[in-house]
Design a protein around this motif. Structure first.
Motif, short mmCIF file in Angstrom:
data_model
loop_
_atom_site.label_atom_id
_atom_site.label_comp_id
_atom_site.label_asym_id
_atom_site.label_seq_id
_atom_site.Cartn_x
_atom_site.Cartn_y
_atom_site.Cartn_z
N PRO A 223 0.83 -1.21 0.00
CA PRO A 223 0.00 0.00 0.00
C PRO A 223 0.86 1.26 0.00
CG PRO A 223 0.06 -0.96 2.18
CD PRO A 223 0.78 -1.92 1.29
N GLY A 224 0.19 2.38 -0.20
CA GLY A 224 0.90 3.67 -0.16
C GLY A 224 1.71 3.92 -1.41
N THR A 225 2.54 4.95 -1.33
CA THR A 225 3.32 5.34 -2.50
C THR A 225 4.40 4.32 -2.86
OG1 THR A 225 4.82 6.63 -1.07
CG2 THR A 225 2.95 7.80 -2.05
N LYS A 226 4.78 3.47 -1.92
CA LYS A 226 5.82 2.48 -2.20
C LYS A 226 5.34 1.37 -3.13
CE LYS A 226 8.34 3.26 2.14
NZ LYS A 226 8.84 2.66 3.39
N GLY A 227 4.04 1.27 -3.34
CA GLY A 227 3.51 0.21 -4.19
C GLY A 227 3.03 0.68 -5.54
N ILE A 228 3.49 1.86 -5.99
CA ILE A 228 3.02 2.43 -7.25
C ILE A 228 4.04 2.17 -8.36
CG2 ILE A 228 2.40 4.56 -8.45
CD1 ILE A 228 1.39 5.65 -5.82
N SER A 229 3.56 1.73 -9.51
CA SER A 229 4.41 1.52 -10.68
C SER A 229 3.93 2.44 -11.81
CB SER A 229 4.37 0.06 -11.14
OG SER A 229 4.88 -0.80 -10.13
N LEU A 230 4.77 2.56 -12.83
CA LEU A 230 4.49 3.46 -13.95
C LEU A 230 4.38 2.66 -15.25
CD1 LEU A 230 4.32 6.41 -15.06
CD2 LEU A 230 6.82 6.33 -15.30
N PHE A 231 3.36 2.99 -16.05
CA PHE A 231 3.11 2.25 -17.29
C PHE A 231 2.86 3.21 -18.45
CE2 PHE A 231 1.78 -0.23 -13.68
CZ PHE A 231 2.29 -1.49 -13.95
N ALA A 232 3.33 2.80 -19.63
CA ALA A 232 2.97 3.48 -20.86
C ALA A 232 1.72 2.80 -21.41
CB ALA A 232 4.10 3.40 -21.88
N VAL A 233 0.66 3.58 -21.58
CA VAL A 233 -0.63 3.04 -22.02
C VAL A 233 -1.10 3.87 -23.22
CG1 VAL A 233 -3.01 2.56 -21.39
CG2 VAL A 233 -1.20 2.32 -19.67
N PRO A 234 -0.95 3.35 -24.45
CA PRO A 234 -1.38 4.11 -25.62
C PRO A 234 -2.89 4.04 -25.83
CG PRO A 234 -0.52 1.99 -26.31
CD PRO A 234 -0.33 2.06 -24.81
N LYS A 235 -3.40 5.05 -26.48
CA LYS A 235 -4.81 5.03 -26.87
C LYS A 235 -5.07 3.91 -27.86
CE LYS A 235 -8.26 7.93 -29.26
NZ LYS A 235 -8.51 9.27 -29.85
N ARG A 236 -4.14 3.73 -28.80
CA ARG A 236 -4.21 2.62 -29.75
C ARG A 236 -2.91 1.83 -29.67
NH1 ARG A 236 -6.39 7.06 -32.55
NH2 ARG A 236 -8.59 6.78 -33.12
N ARG A 237 -3.00 0.54 -29.84
CA ARG A 237 -1.82 -0.32 -29.81
C ARG A 237 -1.72 -1.11 -31.11
NH1 ARG A 237 -5.48 -3.58 -26.55
NH2 ARG A 237 -5.62 -5.69 -27.45
N ARG A 238 -0.52 -1.53 -31.38
CA ARG A 238 -0.29 -2.27 -32.62
C ARG A 238 -0.44 -3.77 -32.38
NH1 ARG A 238 1.93 -0.32 -37.25
NH2 ARG A 238 2.66 -1.86 -38.76
N GLU A 239 -1.19 -4.41 -33.22
CA GLU A 239 -1.30 -5.87 -33.22
C GLU A 239 -1.06 -6.35 -34.64
OE1 GLU A 239 -4.84 -7.44 -31.50
OE2 GLU A 239 -4.30 -6.80 -29.47
N GLY A 240 0.11 -6.93 -34.85
CA GLY A 240 0.49 -7.33 -36.20
C GLY A 240 0.66 -6.10 -37.08
N ASP A 241 -0.07 -6.05 -38.17
CA ASP A 241 0.01 -4.91 -39.07
C ASP A 241 -1.11 -3.90 -38.83
OD1 ASP A 241 2.21 -6.00 -40.36
OD2 ASP A 241 0.97 -7.13 -41.79
N ALA A 242 -1.91 -4.14 -37.79
CA ALA A 242 -3.08 -3.28 -37.56
C ALA A 242 -2.94 -2.50 -36.26
CB ALA A 242 -4.34 -4.12 -37.53
N TRP A 243 -3.61 -1.35 -36.21
CA TRP A 243 -3.72 -0.58 -34.99
C TRP A 243 -5.12 -0.80 -34.42
CZ3 TRP A 243 0.21 1.89 -32.66
CH2 TRP A 243 1.36 2.13 -33.41
N VAL A 244 -5.18 -1.17 -33.14
CA VAL A 244 -6.47 -1.49 -32.53
C VAL A 244 -6.69 -0.63 -31.30
CG1 VAL A 244 -6.33 -3.88 -33.35
CG2 VAL A 244 -5.51 -3.32 -31.04
N ASP A 245 -7.95 -0.49 -30.95
CA ASP A 245 -8.34 0.24 -29.75
C ASP A 245 -7.76 -0.45 -28.52
OD1 ASP A 245 -10.28 0.52 -27.35
OD2 ASP A 245 -10.81 2.19 -28.65
N ASN A 246 -7.16 0.33 -27.62
CA ASN A 246 -6.50 -0.24 -26.44
C ASN A 246 -7.36 -0.19 -25.19
OD1 ASN A 246 -4.26 -1.51 -25.16
ND2 ASN A 246 -3.58 0.47 -24.34
N ASP A 247 -8.67 -0.09 -25.35
CA ASP A 247 -9.59 -0.10 -24.21
C ASP A 247 -9.31 1.05 -23.24
OD1 ASP A 247 -11.64 -0.90 -22.57
OD2 ASP A 247 -10.60 -2.66 -21.74
#
Length: 593
Positions: A223-247
């Motif tokens: 808990p608290g600030t010691k349990g926080i991680s950082l993530f890159a979360v795109p609006k769209r992500r690449r799957e194969g040759d396509a760009w899809v909605d990243n929820d």
């Protein structure tokens, strides 16, 4: 056509860079060896042109037509697409970054002042770029090779934009209460689920993608600030040759008092359990990583606040010179022609106060930027450490002073315009609205005051404030040698010693366990420290201009005289409140309100 409003005084910026801060000396550092005054001037000139000819002419239109949500997509003013293209092509996003990542490796000292023009021209439009720079730099500093290739490069190139995605509806500024979850997968990414709010630039139709830098808790984290991680979360992500909605969906657009051209949104992550995020840095180190972007953003907010006060100051100055009304004191003949507003002493008081706030704040931000350059790039380790101490100490002041005093300065611009000032047909009322956000953005003034008094001035046994003391005393000595009024420099010295003594007394309280007694008046402490910081800036500027007899020099001298005569005496009043832990609100029962 260029605007009649200069946004910021070119003469003053050149004075800061070359007379006060000696920016060309930075070119002696290996990091800036490819630069010289000529390249600095070229960059300043390009940003001045873009601000005056492109950004400022679009400001009113973007303020009057804020972003809207249509079919789950945020639509912004169409002018923003053309603006973004120019910002990206000029290289604003990566201007201070190394050539290895596509940057120009300009000193932050120069970039800060150049960016101030862009902010003064259209702060919302610049906001997209400033946030993207911070996000890309964070990935540059802490990302692995894959995340740098995938996310950093498109951000620096301006193909994508970035955000900092911290705040949650139930937590506000209390990041220890972040609840967004991240679940490991065996495919190298995490699945995120949660809600975020007040995310500036969180969605738009300007670029093809938005990369959110999200604070979240990995399942099982402490808990608290010691349990926080950082993530890159795109609006769209690449799957194969396509760009899809990243929820990543938009659950609402915030209708703001100001900064209307930059969308602020509420985000829902993982409603379909398909929101992919990639870890930046190591697990549970997210807040430590994010502090890089937060501190950069705090200085950016300070510059934004200064720029917003500056454009309004120049508007009110031009108005006061052109608008005729009334007659001088003592003139009773109603047949005499009315005089310009600037001929009235009280109007000059308001204008001089604006000047003292705006130019003092800009000097403080530029000085902080030079310490940042030296902290990262100086070849002498002791100079790097000294500069880091001063940068850390000044950051809360450089963020909060322009926001709080800048709001007062903007209010004076409205006042000078009289009845026209509070009408939307004139611009000062919109800049006043914009300014109010700056005392809230990136940590409220109260949070900054706790950071300054609770951490920065007492860290390392008070090393930072003693280093600051040495800097101020050295600049007072230089001002004396230059012929500045010794009574004025002595006022600054006396105020300095009062602040140092007060800091020691409050720190001793905290060491004894009386945290409330130490921090109850932290906001007053931040204010008195900021008053001293601006007095220091005006002392430095007075020394640099001493001996010149021209209108520009006389203006600097009058603003320095005004600030030290009218504001420095307030330090004693504020210090007494801190010392006494004055109890009116400290001991107030909320039921009595």
């Amino acid at each position: 056509m260029p605007s009649a409003n200069p946004l910021i005084s070119d003469r003053f910026v050149d004075f800061l860079l070359y007379d006060v801060l000696d920016a060309p000396s930075l070119a002696a550092l290996p990091a800036f060896a490819d630069h010289e005054r000529e390249t600095f001037d070229l960059w300043l000139g390009a940003c001045r042109r873009l601000a005056r000819e492109v950004l400022f002419p679009t400001y009113r239109a973007m303020d009057e037509a804020p972003p809207r949500l249509e079919g789950g997509q945020v639509r912004v003013h169409p002018a923003m697409r053309a603006i973004w293209k120019e910002l990206a092509e000029l290289g604003v996003i990566a201007s201070t970054r190394p050539a290895s990542v596509g940057g120009q490796q300009l000193p932050l000292t120069v970039s800060t002042l150049a960016s101030a023009y862009l902010m003064a021209g259209n702060l919302s439009a610049y906001g997209y770029a400033g946030l993207t720079t911070g996000a890309a730099h964070l990935i540059e500093a802490f990302g692995d090779a894959w995340t740098k290739q995938t996310f950093m490069a498109p951000l620096y190139e301006g193909r994508w934009t970035g955000t900092m995605t911290l705040t949650e509806p139930q937590a506000g500024s209390s990041l220890a209460d972040v609840q967004t979850r991240a679940t490991r997968t065996d495919q190298g990414h995490f699945l995120l689920r949660g809600a975020k709010i007040f995310i500036s630039g969180g969605d738009h139709d300007v670029t093809e993608n938005v990369v959110h830098l999200v604070l979240a808790r990995i399942d099982g984290a402490p808990p608290g600030t010691k349990g926080i991680s950082l993530f890159a979360v795109p609006k769209r992500r690449r799957e194969g040759d396509a760009w899809v909605d990243n929820d990543v969906s938009i659950s609402g657009v915030i209708h703001k008092i100001g900064w209307k051209g930059l969308p602020s949104v509420a985000l829902a992550l993982g409603d379909r359990n398909d929101c992919h995020g990639w870890l930046i840095g190591t697990e549970n180190s997210g807040l430590r990583c994010m502090f890089q972007m937060m501190n950069e953003a705090r200085l950016m907010v300070g510059v934004n606040a200064t720029a917003t006060a500056s454009v309004a100051y120049h508007e009110s100055l031009a108005y006061a010179r052109e608008r005729t009304q009334g007659r001088p004191l003592g003139v009773v003949d109603a047949t005499t022609p009315p005089v310009p507003l600037v001929e009235h002493a009280d109007v000059r008081r308001m204008l001089l106060r604006q000047k003292a706030i705006v130019e003092g704040a800009l000097c403080l931000l530029a000085t902080s930027a030079k310490y940042a350059d030296l902290a990262e790039h100086a070849t002498d380790p002791s100079l790097r450490e000294r500069s880091r101490l001063l940068l850390d100490l000044l950051t809360p002041m450089a963020k909060s002073f322009p926001a709080e005093y800048g709001f007062e300065s903007n209010a004076l611009a409205v006042q000078i315009h009289g009845g026209y000032g509070y009408s939307s047909e004139y611009l000062p009322e919109s800049w006043l609205r914009d300014q109010k956000l700056n005392s809230i953005h990136e940590g409220t003034t109260g949070i900054q005051s706790l950071d300054l008094l609770g951490r920065k001035v007492v860290a390392g046994g008070g090393a930072a404030i003693m280093t600051w003391r040495e800097e101020i005393l050295a600049d007072c000595a230089r001002a004396d040698e230059a012929g500045v009024d010794r009574a004025r420099t002595q006022s600054v010295r006396d105020a300095l010693e009062r602040v140092v003594a007060l800091t020691g007394a409050l720190g001793a309280r905290g060491m004894k366990g009386d945290v409330n007694g130490m921090l109850a008046h932290s906001a007053d402490y931040l204010q008195l420290a900021s008053i001293l910081a601006i007095a220091w800036m005006w002392t430095r500027m007075s020394a640099a201009i001493a001996g010149r007899d021209e209108a520009f020099a006389r203006g600097i001298e009058r603003a320095a005289m005004y600030w030290i005569a009218t504001e420095v005496p307030r330090i004693e009043v504020l210090a007494r409140l801190c010392e006494s832990a004055e109890p009116s609100y400290v001991g107030l029962d909320p039921a009595d309100l």
